[in-house]
Motif scaffolding. Sequence first.
Motif, mmCIF file in Angstrom:
data_model
loop_
_atom_site.group_PDB
_atom_site.id
_atom_site.type_symbol
_atom_site.label_atom_id
_atom_site.label_comp_id
_atom_site.label_asym_id
_atom_site.label_seq_id
_atom_site.Cartn_x
_atom_site.Cartn_y
_atom_site.Cartn_z
ATOM 1 N N TYR A 148 0.787 -1.232 0.000
ATOM 2 C CA TYR A 148 0.000 0.000 0.000
ATOM 3 C C TYR A 148 0.823 1.289 0.000
ATOM 4 C CZ TYR A 148 -3.954 -3.063 0.857
ATOM 5 O OH TYR A 148 -4.914 -4.052 0.729
ATOM 6 N N SER A 149 2.120 1.206 0.209
ATOM 7 C CA SER A 149 2.937 2.422 0.227
ATOM 8 C C SER A 149 4.409 2.025 0.160
ATOM 9 C CB SER A 149 2.688 3.236 1.505
ATOM 10 O OG SER A 149 3.179 2.532 2.639
ATOM 11 N N SER A 150 5.269 3.035 -0.066
ATOM 12 C CA SER A 150 6.721 2.774 -0.078
ATOM 13 C C SER A 150 7.189 2.267 1.284
ATOM 14 C CB SER A 150 7.474 4.057 -0.450
ATOM 15 O OG SER A 150 7.122 4.474 -1.752
ATOM 16 N N ARG A 151 6.661 2.853 2.342
ATOM 17 C CA ARG A 151 7.021 2.408 3.692
ATOM 18 C C ARG A 151 6.583 0.965 3.921
ATOM 19 N NH1 ARG A 151 4.360 2.453 8.650
ATOM 20 N NH2 ARG A 151 5.788 2.470 10.469
ATOM 21 N N HIS A 152 5.396 0.646 3.461
ATOM 22 C CA HIS A 152 4.899 -0.722 3.587
ATOM 23 C C HIS A 152 5.819 -1.688 2.839
ATOM 24 C CE1 HIS A 152 1.405 -3.774 2.849
ATOM 25 N NE2 HIS A 152 2.159 -4.129 3.864
ATOM 26 N N PHE A 153 6.256 -1.279 1.656
ATOM 27 C CA PHE A 153 7.162 -2.131 0.876
ATOM 28 C C PHE A 153 8.446 -2.418 1.663
ATOM 29 C CE2 PHE A 153 10.926 -2.401 -1.801
ATOM 30 C CZ PHE A 153 10.635 -3.539 -2.537
ATOM 31 N N MET A 154 9.038 -1.415 2.274
ATOM 32 C CA MET A 154 10.284 -1.607 3.023
ATOM 33 C C MET A 154 10.067 -2.550 4.206
ATOM 34 S SD MET A 154 12.222 2.107 2.936
ATOM 35 C CE MET A 154 10.846 3.063 3.589
ATOM 36 N N MET A 155 8.933 -2.434 4.861
ATOM 37 C CA MET A 155 8.625 -3.347 5.977
ATOM 38 C C MET A 155 8.537 -4.790 5.495
ATOM 39 S SD MET A 155 5.684 -1.130 7.963
ATOM 40 C CE MET A 155 5.264 -2.493 9.058
ATOM 41 N N ILE A 156 7.858 -4.991 4.374
ATOM 42 C CA ILE A 156 7.677 -6.340 3.836
ATOM 43 C C ILE A 156 9.009 -6.913 3.366
ATOM 44 C CG2 ILE A 156 6.633 -7.676 1.967
ATOM 45 C CD1 ILE A 156 4.688 -6.981 4.221
ATOM 46 N N ALA A 157 9.812 -6.108 2.689
ATOM 47 C CA ALA A 157 11.105 -6.585 2.201
ATOM 48 C C ALA A 157 12.010 -6.999 3.361
ATOM 49 C CB ALA A 157 11.769 -5.511 1.345
ATOM 50 N N ALA A 158 12.022 -6.210 4.417
ATOM 51 C CA ALA A 158 12.827 -6.552 5.603
ATOM 52 C C ALA A 158 12.327 -7.851 6.240
ATOM 53 C CB ALA A 158 12.777 -5.411 6.601
ATOM 54 N N TYR A 159 11.014 -8.007 6.302
ATOM 55 C CA TYR A 159 10.436 -9.246 6.847
ATOM 56 C C TYR A 159 10.831 -10.452 6.002
ATOM 57 C CZ TYR A 159 6.726 -12.798 6.938
ATOM 58 O OH TYR A 159 6.023 -13.976 6.944
ATOM 59 N N LEU A 160 10.750 -10.321 4.667
ATOM 60 C CA LEU A 160 11.069 -11.433 3.781
ATOM 61 C C LEU A 160 12.539 -11.828 3.877
ATOM 62 C CD1 LEU A 160 8.995 -10.389 0.621
ATOM 63 C CD2 LEU A 160 8.473 -12.239 2.242
ATOM 64 N N ARG A 161 13.406 -10.860 4.066
ATOM 65 C CA ARG A 161 14.833 -11.177 4.180
ATOM 66 C C ARG A 161 15.104 -12.057 5.400
ATOM 67 N NH1 ARG A 161 15.695 -5.998 2.313
ATOM 68 N NH2 ARG A 161 15.839 -5.152 4.435
ATOM 69 N N HIS A 162 14.316 -11.909 6.440
ATOM 70 C CA HIS A 162 14.525 -12.701 7.645
ATOM 71 C C HIS A 162 13.921 -14.099 7.530
ATOM 72 C CE1 HIS A 162 15.558 -8.810 9.467
ATOM 73 N NE2 HIS A 162 16.182 -9.532 10.382
#
Length: 242
Positions: A148-162
């Motif tokens: 839903y937003s650039s901030r949301h994207f960064m949260m999801i990407a960080a989660y996926l990396r873990h």
Amino acid sequence: MYAQFSDATEAQEQGTVATDSTTPKPEGNVHFGTNGGAQSSNKPTAATSTLRCDINKSTVVIAVVLIFISALTIANFVMLMQIRQGTYLGTRVQDIILKMNKTMQAKVRGQCHISYGGKCFWELQREFEFIDAQRACSAHGAYPANIYSSRHFMMIAAYLRHTKTGKGNSVWIGMTRDSQSDKNYYRNGEEVKYKMKWFLKGYPIDNTSRDQLAIRYDLDSLFDGFVNEIPNAKLHGVLCEI
């Protein structure tokens, strides 16, 4: 002299008679034993004593049996109440969960790995084509996710990396791209307005068959970004939303 002896003898005899007259008579029927002594018939016989003993034993046995039956009945009642109470509580918990909205249900079930905008997001890790990814999310009452937003994207990407240690992993999301209009859309067809970060240069690929979006992520966040793929490509998982 003879007169005195006679008087004394007579007095002695009269005294003996008087003494005998004051001796208490035994009550009841009296019979004489072999030793000449009087015996009363009121004394319990051996048969009477045995009968009383048998009655006492029967009373004790009946009391023990009744106590055992009562204890068994109480134990069964308590067990039945515990079973009913457990079933009742389990049903009540299930009813409460069903009355929650889907986001709250996901939180209760431990599916809410990332929370954003009142929604829950989590990854299902398996090799999927997009249609199978849809089915996998649907099995949990969810859908392939929107970002839903650039901030949301960064949260999801960080989660996926873990969630993974390998390089170059991609997961399906629910968004699409129209290459002809160069526009991107949420799952419900609404146009995306924020500036999307694409994976490296050359993305999005200008190909009408690559209309389904995914997120590609790496150990280095510089390589995180959106990619557009053909729906029958096999990716490493799907991001679900509820």
